[in-house]
Design a protein around this motif. Sequence first.
Motif, PDB file in Angstrom:
ATOM      1  N   SER A 107      31.330 -32.165 -62.393  1.00  0.00           N
ATOM      2  CA  SER A 107      30.228 -33.164 -61.936  1.00  0.00           C
ATOM      3  C   SER A 107      30.667 -34.574 -61.937  1.00  0.00           C
TER       4      SER A 107
ATOM      5  N   GLY B 211      32.651 -35.250 -59.173  1.00  0.00           N
ATOM      6  CA  GLY B 211      31.677 -35.982 -57.695  1.00  0.00           C
ATOM      7  C   GLY B 211      31.131 -33.943 -56.968  1.00  0.00           C
ATOM      8  N   PHE B 212      31.463 -33.140 -57.641  1.00  0.00           N
ATOM      9  CA  PHE B 212      30.409 -32.041 -57.035  1.00  0.00           C
ATOM     10  C   PHE B 212      29.005 -31.723 -57.557  1.00  0.00           C
ATOM     11  N   ARG B 213      28.259 -31.269 -56.971  1.00  0.00           N
ATOM     12  CA  ARG B 213      27.014 -30.900 -56.992  1.00  0.00           C
ATOM     13  C   ARG B 213      26.491 -29.700 -57.751  1.00  0.00           C
ATOM     14  N   ILE B 214      27.056 -28.618 -57.376  1.00  0.00           N
ATOM     15  CA  ILE B 214      26.382 -27.293 -57.291  1.00  0.00           C
ATOM     16  C   ILE B 214      27.832 -26.569 -57.988  1.00  0.00           C
TER      17      ILE B 214
ATOM     18  N   LEU C 192      19.538 -30.429 -55.889  1.00  0.00           N
ATOM     19  CA  LEU C 192      20.918 -30.996 -56.043  1.00  0.00           C
ATOM     20  C   LEU C 192      20.628 -33.211 -55.413  1.00  0.00           C
TER      21      LEU C 192
ATOM     22  N   ASP D 107      20.521 -35.093 -60.836  1.00  0.00           N
ATOM     23  CA  ASP D 107      21.776 -35.557 -61.317  1.00  0.00           C
ATOM     24  C   ASP D 107      22.467 -35.247 -62.047  1.00  0.00           C
ATOM     25  N   ALA D 108      21.981 -34.108 -62.788  1.00  0.00           N
ATOM     26  CA  ALA D 108      22.499 -33.129 -63.283  1.00  0.00           C
ATOM     27  C   ALA D 108      22.971 -31.927 -62.320  1.00  0.00           C
ATOM     28  N   LEU D 109      24.018 -31.190 -62.770  1.00  0.00           N
ATOM     29  CA  LEU D 109      24.997 -30.945 -61.526  1.00  0.00           C
ATOM     30  C   LEU D 109      24.062 -29.576 -62.036  1.00  0.00           C
ATOM     31  N   VAL D 110      24.518 -28.717 -61.070  1.00  0.00           N
ATOM     32  CA  VAL D 110      23.768 -27.490 -61.176  1.00  0.00           C
ATOM     33  C   VAL D 110      24.026 -25.905 -61.034  1.00  0.00           C
ATOM     34  N   VAL D 111      23.921 -25.003 -62.127  1.00  0.00           N
ATOM     35  CA  VAL D 111      24.703 -24.710 -62.429  1.00  0.00           C
ATOM     36  C   VAL D 111      23.995 -23.375 -62.116  1.00  0.00           C
ATOM     37  N   ALA D 112      24.384 -22.011 -60.832  1.00  0.00           N
ATOM     38  CA  ALA D 112      23.531 -20.816 -60.669  1.00  0.00           C
ATOM     39  C   ALA D 112      24.769 -20.072 -60.908  1.00  0.00           C
TER      40      ALA D 112
ATOM     41  N   ALA E 190      37.172 -32.361 -54.400  1.00  0.00           N
ATOM     42  CA  ALA E 190      36.921 -33.402 -54.480  1.00  0.00           C
ATOM     43  C   ALA E 190      36.502 -34.369 -53.847  1.00  0.00           C
TER      44      ALA E 190
ATOM     45  N   GLY F  85      33.955 -37.835 -51.424  1.00  0.00           N
ATOM     46  CA  GLY F  85      33.216 -37.682 -52.741  1.00  0.00           C
ATOM     47  C   GLY F  85      32.599 -38.851 -51.784  1.00  0.00           C
TER      48      GLY F  85
END
Lengths: 76, 216
Positions: free
Chosen positions: A2, A5-8, B27, B30-35, B212, B216
Amino acid sequence: MSELGFRIVIFPIGTLLSGATAVRSFLARLRRDGTPDATLTSLPTIPEFADSLGMVEVRSLEQRFGTSSAGTKEHP
Amino acid sequence: MLVTARVPTMAGLLETPSGPRQLRTLLDGDALVVAPGAYDALSARLVEEAGFPAAYMTGFGTAASLLGRPDIGLVSSTEMIDHARRIASCVAIPVIADADTGYGNPINVIRTVRDYERAGVAGIHLEDQAMPKRCGHMSGKVLVTVGDMVAKVQAAVAARTDPDFVIIARTDARGVEGLEAAIDRAGQYREAGADVLFVEAPESDDEISLIARSFG
């Protein structure tokens, strides 16, 4: 990730590998013992597993729509 | 979180969740999406039950579970889309699906996008490998040209009927042409309209950081 800068983030095959490893372990014990008895304590019962797949909802839908199985014994 | 707060557990039989909107909301949050990966409908349910906000239909896992074979491009588009439909149908969380190469040229990509969208997934990723593709972490990958892939991304964006449907462009160039080429390709896919970029198989933490920083 995070902060970079990664979103997923995806973890593509952790479920596959751990699932396959668990099945291998079960099968090895079954083959060795000739019975699944030793493994059963760590496994869900059939009704528990069916409930986790939505059997509770199915029973309530059966009541709502009056299907013939409504009110019958709940074993899947 | 956003999705799990509204739908705490699995999809009911009468539910029709809006996958693309849910995924966009995640997306944009704010939270990182963990899949975590789902290789079949049951594993998708387990991902949801564990509390994750999204699931990822893995092509590697699909090849393993449907065919009992490695991920070398043997699963047909029809099989992949049927699999995606079953997975997306049994969970309320959004599902991101592997769509491999899009199964042909930009014309094939149009049909692929439409069919995945109808299958109920929230988004797909398309990669720049030549058919038959193989797992991104295997050697022996062959790429299509940047121009061919840009055309596929453009076709994918034009083909979606729901503007929220997420198009993810994946490049497999790291292991073939090097990191710099991979980042360059990803940049061109972004200009072509990709919503999310996926630079496959970086080889160190430094490479991950560089990827990244580049976007960015």
